[in-house]
Motif scaffolding. Structure first.
Motif, PDB file in Angstrom:
ATOM      1  N   LEU A  29       0.831  -1.208   0.000  1.00  0.00           N
ATOM      2  CA  LEU A  29       0.000   0.000   0.000  1.00  0.00           C
ATOM      3  C   LEU A  29       0.864   1.255   0.000  1.00  0.00           C
ATOM      4  CD1 LEU A  29      -2.815   1.337   0.223  1.00  0.00           C
ATOM      5  CD2 LEU A  29      -2.549   1.216   2.714  1.00  0.00           C
ATOM      6  N   VAL A  30       1.846   1.306   0.902  1.00  0.00           N
ATOM      7  CA  VAL A  30       2.687   2.505   0.999  1.00  0.00           C
ATOM      8  C   VAL A  30       3.556   2.663  -0.239  1.00  0.00           C
ATOM      9  CG1 VAL A  30       4.535   3.630   2.309  1.00  0.00           C
ATOM     10  CG2 VAL A  30       2.661   2.492   3.518  1.00  0.00           C
ATOM     11  N   PHE A  31       4.198   1.583  -0.675  1.00  0.00           N
ATOM     12  CA  PHE A  31       5.083   1.706  -1.831  1.00  0.00           C
ATOM     13  C   PHE A  31       4.299   2.072  -3.089  1.00  0.00           C
ATOM     14  CE2 PHE A  31       7.307   0.043  -5.551  1.00  0.00           C
ATOM     15  CZ  PHE A  31       8.510   0.707  -5.428  1.00  0.00           C
ATOM     16  N   SER A  32       3.169   1.435  -3.307  1.00  0.00           N
ATOM     17  CA  SER A  32       2.399   1.687  -4.522  1.00  0.00           C
ATOM     18  C   SER A  32       1.785   3.080  -4.519  1.00  0.00           C
ATOM     19  CB  SER A  32       1.295   0.636  -4.674  1.00  0.00           C
ATOM     20  OG  SER A  32       1.836  -0.658  -4.784  1.00  0.00           O
ATOM     21  N   ALA A  33       1.140   3.446  -3.412  1.00  0.00           N
ATOM     22  CA  ALA A  33       0.369   4.684  -3.391  1.00  0.00           C
ATOM     23  C   ALA A  33       1.228   5.912  -3.105  1.00  0.00           C
ATOM     24  CB  ALA A  33      -0.754   4.558  -2.368  1.00  0.00           C
ATOM     25  N   VAL A  34       2.029   5.861  -2.028  1.00  0.00           N
ATOM     26  CA  VAL A  34       2.928   6.979  -1.763  1.00  0.00           C
ATOM     27  C   VAL A  34       3.982   7.061  -2.871  1.00  0.00           C
ATOM     28  CG1 VAL A  34       4.563   7.997  -0.134  1.00  0.00           C
ATOM     29  CG2 VAL A  34       2.540   6.795   0.719  1.00  0.00           C
ATOM     30  N   GLY A  35       4.402   5.906  -3.379  1.00  0.00           N
ATOM     31  CA  GLY A  35       5.331   5.895  -4.497  1.00  0.00           C
ATOM     32  C   GLY A  35       4.763   6.606  -5.714  1.00  0.00           C
ATOM     33  N   THR A  36       3.480   6.435  -5.964  1.00  0.00           N
ATOM     34  CA  THR A  36       2.842   7.157  -7.069  1.00  0.00           C
ATOM     35  C   THR A  36       2.942   8.656  -6.857  1.00  0.00           C
ATOM     36  OG1 THR A  36       1.278   5.351  -7.510  1.00  0.00           O
ATOM     37  CG2 THR A  36       0.668   7.542  -8.297  1.00  0.00           C
ATOM     38  N   ALA A  37       2.701   9.099  -5.614  1.00  0.00           N
ATOM     39  CA  ALA A  37       2.787  10.532  -5.309  1.00  0.00           C
ATOM     40  C   ALA A  37       4.207  11.055  -5.514  1.00  0.00           C
ATOM     41  CB  ALA A  37       2.326  10.785  -3.878  1.00  0.00           C
ATOM     42  N   VAL A  38       5.204  10.268  -5.116  1.00  0.00           N
ATOM     43  CA  VAL A  38       6.593  10.713  -5.197  1.00  0.00           C
ATOM     44  C   VAL A  38       7.127  10.632  -6.622  1.00  0.00           C
ATOM     45  CG1 VAL A  38       8.956  10.229  -4.435  1.00  0.00           C
ATOM     46  CG2 VAL A  38       7.060  10.126  -2.798  1.00  0.00           C
ATOM     47  N   GLY A  49       5.454  -0.673   6.613  1.00  0.00           N
ATOM     48  CA  GLY A  49       5.475   0.708   6.146  1.00  0.00           C
ATOM     49  C   GLY A  49       6.876   1.286   6.120  1.00  0.00           C
ATOM     50  N   LEU A  50       7.660   1.025   7.172  1.00  0.00           N
ATOM     51  CA  LEU A  50       9.022   1.555   7.231  1.00  0.00           C
ATOM     52  C   LEU A  50       9.894   1.004   6.103  1.00  0.00           C
ATOM     53  CD1 LEU A  50       9.688   1.465  11.084  1.00  0.00           C
ATOM     54  CD2 LEU A  50       9.472   3.506   9.654  1.00  0.00           C
ATOM     55  N   ILE A  51       9.734  -0.273   5.809  1.00  0.00           N
ATOM     56  CA  ILE A  51      10.499  -0.862   4.701  1.00  0.00           C
ATOM     57  C   ILE A  51      10.087  -0.211   3.381  1.00  0.00           C
ATOM     58  CG2 ILE A  51      10.962  -2.976   3.412  1.00  0.00           C
ATOM     59  CD1 ILE A  51      10.589  -4.518   6.045  1.00  0.00           C
ATOM     60  N   ALA A  52       8.797   0.053   3.227  1.00  0.00           N
ATOM     61  CA  ALA A  52       8.332   0.725   2.017  1.00  0.00           C
ATOM     62  C   ALA A  52       8.909   2.131   1.921  1.00  0.00           C
ATOM     63  CB  ALA A  52       6.805   0.779   1.999  1.00  0.00           C
ATOM     64  N   GLY A  53       8.956   2.855   3.049  1.00  0.00           N
ATOM     65  CA  GLY A  53       9.527   4.198   3.047  1.00  0.00           C
ATOM     66  C   GLY A  53      10.980   4.198   2.623  1.00  0.00           C
ATOM     67  N   ILE A  54      11.761   3.261   3.156  1.00  0.00           N
ATOM     68  CA  ILE A  54      13.176   3.142   2.774  1.00  0.00           C
ATOM     69  C   ILE A  54      13.294   2.860   1.277  1.00  0.00           C
ATOM     70  CG2 ILE A  54      15.252   1.725   3.043  1.00  0.00           C
ATOM     71  CD1 ILE A  54      14.384   1.267   5.960  1.00  0.00           C
ATOM     72  N   THR A  55      12.425   1.980   0.779  1.00  0.00           N
ATOM     73  CA  THR A  55      12.478   1.606  -0.635  1.00  0.00           C
ATOM     74  C   THR A  55      12.137   2.786  -1.540  1.00  0.00           C
ATOM     75  OG1 THR A  55      11.800  -0.637  -0.003  1.00  0.00           O
ATOM     76  CG2 THR A  55      11.680  -0.066  -2.339  1.00  0.00           C
ATOM     77  N   ILE A  56      11.086   3.527  -1.178  1.00  0.00           N
ATOM     78  CA  ILE A  56      10.711   4.705  -1.968  1.00  0.00           C
ATOM     79  C   ILE A  56      11.853   5.710  -2.002  1.00  0.00           C
ATOM     80  CG2 ILE A  56       9.140   6.685  -2.110  1.00  0.00           C
ATOM     81  CD1 ILE A  56       7.008   4.904  -0.794  1.00  0.00           C
ATOM     82  N   PHE A  57      12.464   5.955  -0.829  1.00  0.00           N
ATOM     83  CA  PHE A  57      13.560   6.919  -0.767  1.00  0.00           C
ATOM     84  C   PHE A  57      14.754   6.462  -1.601  1.00  0.00           C
ATOM     85  CE2 PHE A  57      17.359   8.689   1.415  1.00  0.00           C
ATOM     86  CZ  PHE A  57      17.116  10.032   1.116  1.00  0.00           C
ATOM     87  N   ALA A  58      15.048   5.160  -1.570  1.00  0.00           N
ATOM     88  CA  ALA A  58      16.164   4.638  -2.353  1.00  0.00           C
ATOM     89  C   ALA A  58      15.916   4.833  -3.846  1.00  0.00           C
ATOM     90  CB  ALA A  58      16.383   3.163  -2.041  1.00  0.00           C
ATOM     91  N   VAL A  59      14.688   4.561  -4.286  1.00  0.00           N
ATOM     92  CA  VAL A  59      14.363   4.739  -5.706  1.00  0.00           C
ATOM     93  C   VAL A  59      14.400   6.210  -6.082  1.00  0.00           C
ATOM     94  CG1 VAL A  59      12.583   4.444  -7.461  1.00  0.00           C
ATOM     95  CG2 VAL A  59      13.004   2.622  -5.804  1.00  0.00           C
ATOM     96  N   ALA A  60      13.771   7.073  -5.264  1.00  0.00           N
ATOM     97  CA  ALA A  60      13.730   8.505  -5.571  1.00  0.00           C
ATOM     98  C   ALA A  60      15.132   9.100  -5.610  1.00  0.00           C
ATOM     99  CB  ALA A  60      12.873   9.231  -4.539  1.00  0.00           C
TER     100      ALA A  60
END
Length: 261
Positions: A33-42, A106-117
């Protein structure tokens, strides 16, 4: 002799999954949920706009309901778990396990989003952030000057408190009501997913929409000023979850009747 049931859900069928498997499902679901949705925003927010981000949240939750719902109920949100705990559909020990799993996912998703961004040369953590929630100078409606810096704050703390309580209460009520035994449970995922999409359409301009403490915790570490405001996006969604559960109990007027999504 009928064995004693631990929760009301067990009235409707055997509990085929261990608590460990349920918690793993919650961690995976919250990550998705976090990676897909917040990732879309980022990654794509500037291209898809608020409607696209809202649909990313809603559609992700919709397919999660039908995939991990049969295992854990697809809470993927501490406020939803609190609502289920209040009405007696999960025992306290399992609820604590769900909360831990949701935050970890959620925390793992946050780290992943930041790494990609961060792999994009033009990405600037200080100015671009990571889709964190906030009010005042950190509200998405805050106006920045031509040389940088906020020249006019966005929505204030009072508005943020109100929308987080009301919209989280709405989400938890929809989850409980749409999975009640008198509802069309097969369509619950549609109701829950599109409710989350509408909620985001309302609140993205106000505070980037939390209604989910795990989502807020996941990305607060990567955006300037977000950690100082994180407490609100933990406390008030939980209050909203409790309100939604109480409204459900008041309207449906019974203790039993909910099935897994």
């Amino acid at each position: 002799m009928t064995p004693e049931r631990e929760t009301n859900l067990e009235e409707f069928g055997p509990d085929d999954f261990s608590d460990l498997k349920k918690c793993i499902a919650e961690a995976i679901g919250t990550f998705v949920l976090v990676f897909s949705a917040v990732g879309t925003a980022v990654f794509a927010g500037a291209k898809v706009g608020n409607l696209g981000v809202a649909l990313a949240f809603g559609l992700t939750l919709l397919f999660l309901v039908y995939t991990i719902g049969p295992i854990s109920g697809c809470h993927v949100n501490p406020a939803v778990t609190l609502g289920q705990l209040i009405v007696g559909h999960v025992p306290p020990v399992r609820a604590i396990g769900y909360w831990i799993a949701q935050i970890v996912g959620g925390l793992i998703a946050g780290i992943t989003i930041f790494a990609v961004a961060s792999s994009l040369p033009s990405y600037d953590r200080a100015s671009d952030g990571l889709g964190a929630n906030g009010w005042g100078a950190h509200s998405p409606s805050a106006i920045e000057g031509p040389l940088g810096g906020v020249i006019e704050n966005g929505y204030g703390i009072g508005a943020t408190m109100i929308v987080e309580v009301l919209l989280t209460a709405l989400l938890v009520f929809v989850v409980l009501a749409s999975t009640d035994r008198i509802s069309d449970v097969l369509n619950a995922g549609v109701a829950i997913g599109f409710s989350l999409a509408v909620i985001h359409l309302i609140a993205i301009p106000i505070d980037n929409t939390s209604v989910n403490p795990a989502r807020s915790i996941a990305v607060a570490f990567y955006q300037d000023g977000a950690l100082a405001q994180l407490w609100l996006f933990i406390v008030f969604p939980l209050i909203g979850g409790a309100v939604g559960a109480l409204v459900y109990t008041l309207l449906f007027g019974r203790d039993r009747g909910v099935r897994a999504s």
